[in-house]
Design an enzyme around this catalytic site. Structure first.
Site, short mmCIF file in Angstrom:
data_model
loop_
_atom_site.label_atom_id
_atom_site.label_comp_id
_atom_site.label_asym_id
_atom_site.label_seq_id
_atom_site.Cartn_x
_atom_site.Cartn_y
_atom_site.Cartn_z
N HIS A 135 16.00 -2.31 -7.86
CA HIS A 135 15.23 -3.11 -6.91
C HIS A 135 14.14 -3.94 -7.58
CE1 HIS A 135 16.58 -0.10 -3.58
NE2 HIS A 135 17.51 -0.97 -3.88
N CYS A 194 2.82 -21.02 -8.05
CA CYS A 194 3.23 -21.22 -9.45
C CYS A 194 2.39 -22.31 -10.11
CB CYS A 194 4.71 -21.59 -9.49
SG CYS A 194 5.32 -21.88 -11.16
N SER A 235 15.99 11.03 -4.14
CA SER A 235 16.27 9.91 -3.24
C SER A 235 16.96 10.42 -1.98
CB SER A 235 17.16 8.87 -3.91
OG SER A 235 17.53 7.87 -2.97
N SER A 236 16.56 9.88 -0.83
CA SER A 236 17.24 10.23 0.42
C SER A 236 18.47 9.33 0.60
CB SER A 236 16.29 10.05 1.60
OG SER A 236 15.86 8.71 1.67
N GLY A 262 14.93 17.66 1.04
CA GLY A 262 15.15 17.00 2.32
C GLY A 262 16.54 16.41 2.43
ZN LIG Z 1 7.48 -22.48 -10.50
#
Ligand SMILES: [Zn+2]
Length: 289
Positions: A135, A194, A235-236, A262
């Site tokens: 992620h 930016c 992790s679930s 869990g």
């Molecule tokens: Zn940029």
């Protein structure tokens, strides 16, 4: 060869109660190329909270949605205000015993590729070599227009300079660095853009409503096909982006084992599950291998 206990569990394919660490050790001792998936449960010992409780229920506010972040200035104001407050907790967090024990299992060749849902980079800081940040990573900020990557710490300095009304806090409630901030303060927030192209800046993480790049997903599928097991830790598996790897492993008859305190979404796919905290379980496991 699997132990009689494992053969029995494989037949039942149902986990009604927690397995013991020694059953997990019996399993792992025969594995040398396990793909590991980790989640928020592994970083909770480093002071980074988890999204969900033991029953898989959300413990805090609805997370940031990708489309809303991209579309709405006020959503970005809220994100950066909360992230400004929560970032120092993430930046200062240290790997805990769970990260260290997994890195030592890698060094001893019990586990191969590690895939983490966490964005805190604590596996790398524990010297784990083969890590995929499924992620993304919170220590980088990405320009959505020109692709420039900027260090999150530089953005923190910018935010501090342009938003003297904001305060860093230890009141972190979520693993993505999002902390609670007063609505009144949020409205006055100056949002970074930016420097190169004035484009929209986003933390280099996968928000809800967005998806992991196909190439990354495919490379993980390939690694699972070449592995001898899938090992889920902390992790679930409630989000599909990680659950799909369990589904894929099960479809390809690759056994899945798990340490998680869990429920998990993949409980009915597991060969073996230890329902105990990650760090102490991994330490006990290491001692038996
Ligand atoms: Zn940029």
């Amino acid at each position: 060869m699997d132990s009689p206990v494992l053969r029995k569990l494989n037949v039942n394919a149902q986990i009604n109660e927690s397995n013991t660490i020694s059953e997990l050790a019996d399993f792992m001792i025969q594995r040398h190329n396990s793909v590991v998936i980790t989640g928020a449960g592994i970083s909770s010992g480093s002071g980074i909270p988890t999204y969900r409780d033991d029953s898989g229920t959300w413990t805090s506010n609805r997370p940031i949605q990708h489309a809303e972040f991209m579309r709405t200035h006020s959503v970005r104001q809220r994100y950066w205000a909360r992230s400004f407050s929560g970032w120092p907790t993430i930046e200062k967090a240290e790997p805990n015993l769970a990260h260290v024990e997994l890195a030592s299992l890698e060094a001893l060749n019990f586990v191969g590729q590690l895939v983490t849902q966490n964005v805190d980079r604590l596996h790398q800081r524990a010297n784990h070599k083969r890590v995929i940040d499924l992620h993304g990573r919170l220590d980088q900020v990405l320009c959505m227009d020109c692709g420039a990557l900027i260090a999150r710490s530089d953005i923190q300095d910018w935010l501090k300079q342009h938003n003297p009304h904001l305060h860093e806090s230890s009141n972190l409630t979520r693993p993505d660095g999002d902390a609670d901030v007063d609505d009144g303060l949020v409205k006055a927030v100056q949002v970074p853009s930016c420097r190169r192209c004035s484009g929209v800046l986003k933390p280099n993480v996968v928000f809800y409503g967005s998806s992991v790049e196909k190439d990354i997903v495919e490379s993980i599928y390939q690694k699972i096909l070449r592995s001898d097991s899938l090992f889920v830790v902390g992790s679930s598996l409630m989000v599909y982006s990680s659950y799909r790897f369990c589904k894929f492993a099960a479809e390809n008859n690759i056994p899945i084992v798990c340490i998680n305190q869990g429920l998990t979404r993949a409980d009915d796919l597991l060969t073996l599950k230890v329902s105990k905290p990650c760090a102490e379980s991994l330490q006990a496991l290491s001692a038996m291998l």
